[in-house]
Design a protein around this motif. Structure first.
Motif, PDB file in Angstrom:
ATOM      1  N   LEU A 299       0.859  -1.177   0.085  1.00 63.88           N
ATOM      2  CA  LEU A 299      -0.065   0.047   0.024  1.00 63.88           C
ATOM      3  C   LEU A 299       0.760   1.225   0.110  1.00 63.88           C
ATOM      4  O   LEU A 299       0.600   2.199  -0.796  1.00 63.88           O
ATOM      5  N   GLU A 300       1.944   1.287   0.651  1.00 65.79           N
ATOM      6  CA  GLU A 300       2.855   2.505   0.709  1.00 65.79           C
ATOM      7  C   GLU A 300       3.348   2.693  -0.356  1.00 65.79           C
ATOM      8  O   GLU A 300       3.600   3.617  -1.084  1.00 65.79           O
ATOM      9  N   ASN A 301       3.892   1.566  -1.139  1.00 64.19           N
ATOM     10  CA  ASN A 301       4.510   1.791  -2.627  1.00 64.19           C
ATOM     11  C   ASN A 301       3.377   2.276  -3.599  1.00 64.19           C
ATOM     12  O   ASN A 301       3.963   3.125  -4.213  1.00 64.19           O
TER      13      ASN A 301
ATOM     14  N   ILE B  31       2.159  -4.546 -11.744  1.00 65.38           N
ATOM     15  CA  ILE B  31       0.781  -4.340 -12.748  1.00 65.38           C
ATOM     16  C   ILE B  31      -0.010  -3.495 -12.142  1.00 65.38           C
ATOM     17  O   ILE B  31      -0.652  -2.622 -12.818  1.00 65.38           O
ATOM     18  N   ALA B  32      -0.184  -3.417 -10.706  1.00 69.02           N
ATOM     19  CA  ALA B  32      -0.948  -2.556  -9.869  1.00 69.02           C
ATOM     20  C   ALA B  32      -0.705  -1.241 -10.251  1.00 69.02           C
ATOM     21  O   ALA B  32      -1.576  -0.204 -10.369  1.00 69.02           O
ATOM     22  N   MET B  33       0.600  -1.136 -10.119  1.00 63.28           N
ATOM     23  CA  MET B  33       1.231   0.370 -10.303  1.00 63.28           C
ATOM     24  C   MET B  33       0.892   0.942 -11.667  1.00 63.28           C
ATOM     25  O   MET B  33       0.316   2.058 -12.028  1.00 63.28           O
ATOM     26  N   ALA B  34       0.972  -0.157 -12.611  1.00 64.02           N
ATOM     27  CA  ALA B  34       0.870   0.267 -13.869  1.00 64.02           C
ATOM     28  C   ALA B  34      -0.393   0.744 -14.381  1.00 64.02           C
ATOM     29  O   ALA B  34      -0.852   1.471 -15.256  1.00 64.02           O
TER      30      ALA B  34
ATOM     31  N   GLN C 252       0.962   7.019  -6.450  1.00 62.99           N
ATOM     32  CA  GLN C 252      -0.196   7.747  -6.464  1.00 62.99           C
ATOM     33  C   GLN C 252       0.222   9.271  -6.387  1.00 62.99           C
ATOM     34  O   GLN C 252      -0.378  10.212  -7.145  1.00 62.99           O
ATOM     35  N   ARG C 253       0.980   9.576  -5.664  1.00 57.13           N
ATOM     36  CA  ARG C 253       1.471  11.064  -5.468  1.00 57.13           C
ATOM     37  C   ARG C 253       2.106  11.300  -6.918  1.00 57.13           C
ATOM     38  O   ARG C 253       1.911  12.459  -7.473  1.00 57.13           O
ATOM     39  N   LEU C 254       2.911  10.397  -7.736  1.00 60.67           N
ATOM     40  CA  LEU C 254       3.549  10.814  -8.846  1.00 60.67           C
ATOM     41  C   LEU C 254       2.613  10.661 -10.252  1.00 60.67           C
ATOM     42  O   LEU C 254       2.655  11.692 -10.915  1.00 60.67           O
TER      43      LEU C 254
ATOM     44  N   LYS D 188      -9.267   5.949  -4.428  1.00 64.35           N
ATOM     45  CA  LYS D 188     -10.183   4.926  -4.977  1.00 64.35           C
ATOM     46  C   LYS D 188      -9.441   4.062  -5.682  1.00 64.35           C
ATOM     47  O   LYS D 188      -9.413   2.870  -5.840  1.00 64.35           O
ATOM     48  N   ASN D 189      -8.463   4.991  -6.543  1.00 64.55           N
ATOM     49  CA  ASN D 189      -7.732   4.304  -7.751  1.00 64.55           C
ATOM     50  C   ASN D 189      -6.714   3.182  -7.190  1.00 64.55           C
ATOM     51  O   ASN D 189      -6.500   2.104  -7.625  1.00 64.55           O
ATOM     52  N   VAL D 190      -6.081   3.761  -5.932  1.00 68.45           N
ATOM     53  CA  VAL D 190      -5.275   2.849  -5.435  1.00 68.45           C
ATOM     54  C   VAL D 190      -5.882   1.472  -4.904  1.00 68.45           C
ATOM     55  O   VAL D 190      -5.330   0.363  -5.048  1.00 68.45           O
ATOM     56  N   HIS D 191      -7.136   1.607  -4.376  1.00 71.39           N
ATOM     57  CA  HIS D 191      -7.492   0.402  -3.508  1.00 71.39           C
ATOM     58  C   HIS D 191      -8.163  -0.582  -4.732  1.00 71.39           C
ATOM     59  O   HIS D 191      -8.098  -1.816  -4.653  1.00 71.39           O
ATOM     60  N   GLU D 192      -8.599   0.157  -5.954  1.00 72.98           N
ATOM     61  CA  GLU D 192      -9.400  -0.509  -6.943  1.00 72.98           C
ATOM     62  C   GLU D 192      -8.208  -1.400  -7.610  1.00 72.98           C
ATOM     63  O   GLU D 192      -8.394  -2.754  -8.032  1.00 72.98           O
TER      64      GLU D 192
END
Length: 305
Positions: free
Chosen positions: A97-99, A144-147, A104-106, A112-116
């Motif tokens: 989550l922290e990653n 892949i979640a980051m992407a 997310q800041r970048l 909601k995007n993070v959790h989805e």
């Protein structure tokens, strides 16, 4: 009906000294596709994907993504593009989550995007675990979640199943297959695993030694491989001589006579002819070429993917 092109390159070339790592490649990735970019290791796949993201400057050629020139509109194009090239980057001492919060800041996207994104890759129950404790498959899913964080229109993945066990490969495969229909994401992924491309892609491009050898649907690739009829008789030498005099074109394949693309009617006539001349037919088989057979024929190389 043909949809619009998301990715289009013309004469895309990358030279390193006198070597063309990528040679005049014309890619066409249509909206809503899962495009499998297939080739052996060192074929030029990663170099091509890096050029599409502006990480490497082409020696020649043009790149258009979403209808815009990458050289003129790189920033706006990348805002609508997600990518995972080579291997995921993360801070091992931070949780999943922290990653994601760092990314997310970048990307400047809402919570909601993070959790989805974590839910899509099935990491919601592992989000509070430090990533240095993640398995290889979990790290890949985090990448892949980051992407996916900004829910891009285009997702570019470089060997997303590389190094995973069969269970991990299956998870990533099902995830990728869901993206176009569920989220409207066009996927361009590279792989050296033909079996994976066959199961996941709607279209395929085959690259070898920097040259794009084939581009089209998986079905059109299969159609390039003609079926062969293998016939075994009690006297192959006598059968071969007879059939040559009757105008049949054939080759010897081990203990069989091989014929290309015969229709059922022709096979029946062939059988009658041999029996009429007292040559017993002991076996008739149809052999359909696999995608790997077709790949080897296209490249002219006796190597596996």
């Amino acid at each position: 009906m043909r949809t619009s092109a998301i990715v289009q390159t013309q004469n895309l070339t990358k030279k390193y000294g006198s070597i063309n790592s990528v040679n005049k490649v014309d890619l066409h990735v249509q909206e809503g596709e899962i495009y499998g970019f297939l080739g052996p290791n060192g074929a030029g796949k990663t170099t091509t994907l890096k050029m599409l993201l502006g990480l490497i400057k082409p020696s020649e050629g043009t790149i258009n993504i979403f209808g815009d020139s990458l050289s003129k509109h790189r920033s706006s194009i990348l805002q609508r593009t997600g990518s995972l090239i080579e291997s995921p980057s993360y801070y091992g001492h931070l949780t999943g989550l922290e990653n994601m919060k760092v990314m997310q800041r970048l990307r400047n996207v809402p919570d909601k995007n993070v959790h989805e994104a974590l839910r899509i890759v099935r990491l919601e129950n592992q989000k509070d675990k430090r990533t240095e404790q993640y398995s290889l498959g979990m790290k890949q899913r985090l990448g892949i979640a980051m992407a996916l964080l900004a829910f891009p229109k285009l997702l570019i993945l470089d060997e997303p199943t590389n190094g995973l066990d069969p269970a991990g490969i299956g998870e990533i495969r099902e995830l990728i297959k869901s993206l176009p229909k569920t989220y409207g994401i066009t996927v361009l992924l590279s792989s050296h695993l033909l079996s994976e491309i066959e199961q996941i892609a709607t279209s395929v491009g085959i690259i070898s030694d920097g040259n794009l050898l084939f581009q089209g649907s998986v079905e059109s690739l299969r159609e390039k491989g003609r079926s062969a009829i293998l016939l075994k008789t009690g006297d192959n030498t006598k059968a071969e001589q007879l059939l040559h005099t009757q105008g049949y074109s054939l080759t010897i394949s081990g203990s069989h006579l091989e014929f290309d693309n015969l229709q059922d009617k022709e096979v029946a006539e062939l059988n009658r002819l041999l029996v009429k001349h007292n040559i017993p037919v002991t076996r008739i088989e149809e052999h359909k070429k696999s995608l790997e057979d077709i790949f080897l024929e296209l490249t002219g190389r006796g190597q596996s993917l």
